[in-house]
Design a protein around this motif. Structure first.
Motif: not given
Length: 332
Positions: A168-178, A196-204
């Motif tokens: 239901e929810s998605i957020g982004y913490l400064p400096g986390s890159k996830t 915790l999802v990498d913003t490039s969608f390239k990592k597990q």
């Protein structure tokens, strides 16, 4: 059955001690041109530049559009109610139909959203075990704004998830890159409910769990510090019509714990909304209730920080024809 009845009775008696819980009351932000209709069924809020984005659950019902309200106009509305409502502009998702064809399952619409620079991320809910994340690039040209979506990114629901439950929810913490992607049910601390999802969608994705149970639903989050979010902990009581859903989010074995989280009210008799703070520490999420909103039936689905507090928006419930956006001032 006898044990369950006794437990419910104890919870109801316990709730009598909490008749005067102090709630914080928000300021209505009227939207112009019918945009405050419950038919839009808003499922999230996000901030982009100086604008607040309202996310309909089904943008495809509205010519693939999101709606943007300028922060200056919201600020004015807090102190002086505009006669014709707060103005807005449309942001069109240019390729939603093509992207939807790439996703399998029973589509249940958009849920959370977060913007990083000119890139927007969405969570989408499906009835089946697989849900999706979407990344889109926000583009401005000739006075118009559009979003171009990229290839969908599949994520799996929790084991034995209720059909209507999802991320239901998605957020982004400064400096986390996830991206921190939250499932709406977080009462089982043994089962990781945050990705915790990498913003490039390239990592597990990395899976993390709640340190202590959170009953009811987590309907939206927004970053509030370097490693923390504010979120909406909401319980819409439809006990008699949706007992399977009630059992999934509460369950008879957890009535006393759930009632304690509701400041002593009964989950069988009351609705509940509170603002929580969620802190990300390593592979755990710690949380605490910060502000009680109400025992009302408004189904709060979106939150973003604003000025000295936050904005929240209601979806299609209650069924009174209106969808409210409200500003709540929050001073510790």
């Amino acid at each position: 059955m006898k044990t369950i009845c006794i437990t419910i009775l104890a919870v109801i008696l316990y709730s009598c001690c909490y008749a005067h819980i102090q709630a914080i009351h928000g300021t209505e932000i009227p939207l112009c041109c019918g945009l405050d209709s419950s038919q839009y069924e808003y499922s999230g809020l996000a901030k982009w530049k100086n604008k607040v984005l309202l996310i309909p659950q089904y943008p495809d019902k509205w010519e693939n559009a999101l709606f943007a309200v300028d922060s200056i106009d919201i600020d004015k509305a807090i102190t002086h109610t505009p006669a014709n409502g707060t103005p807005y502009t449309r942001i069109t998702i240019s390729n939603l139909e093509d992207i939807r064809k790439q996703m399998k399952g029973t589509y249940q619409g958009f849920e959370g959203a977060v913007v990083i620079g000119n890139t927007i991320f969405f969570t989408l809910e499906f009835s089946e075990q697989t849900c999706y994340l979407l990344k889109g690039y926000i583009r401005e040209s000739n006075g118009k704004t559009s979003i171009e979506l990229q290839k969908p990114y599949a994520i799996e629901k929790l084991k034995d998830a209720y059909v209507n439950a999802g991320y239901e929810s998605i957020g982004y913490l400064p400096g986390s890159k996830t991206l921190s992607v939250f499932f709406e049910k977080n009462s089982d601390t043994k089962q990781p409910s945050v990705l915790l999802v990498d913003t490039s969608f390239k990592k597990q994705p990395q899976q993390i769990s709640f340190q202590q149970p959170m009953f009811f639903r987590l309907t939206d989050v927004a970053a509030s510090g370097r490693n923390s979010f504010i979120g909406i902990n909401h319980y819409y009581n439809d006990y008699h019509r949706r007992q399977k859903e009630y059992n999934y989010y509460v369950g008879s074995d957890n009535l006393q714990q759930a009632a304690a989280q509701m400041n002593g009210a009964s989950p069988a008799d009351s609705n509940y909304t509170a603002i929580v703070q969620l802190t990300q520490k390593g592979n755990r999420i710690e949380w605490t209730t910060k502000k009680f909103i109400s025992f009302g039936d408004e189904n709060w689905e979106g939150i973003v920080p604003f000025k000295k507090g936050f904005l929240m928006v209601v979806d299609e419930y209650p069924k009174d024809g209106s969808s409210r956006m409200r500003y709540f001032e929050w001073q510790e």
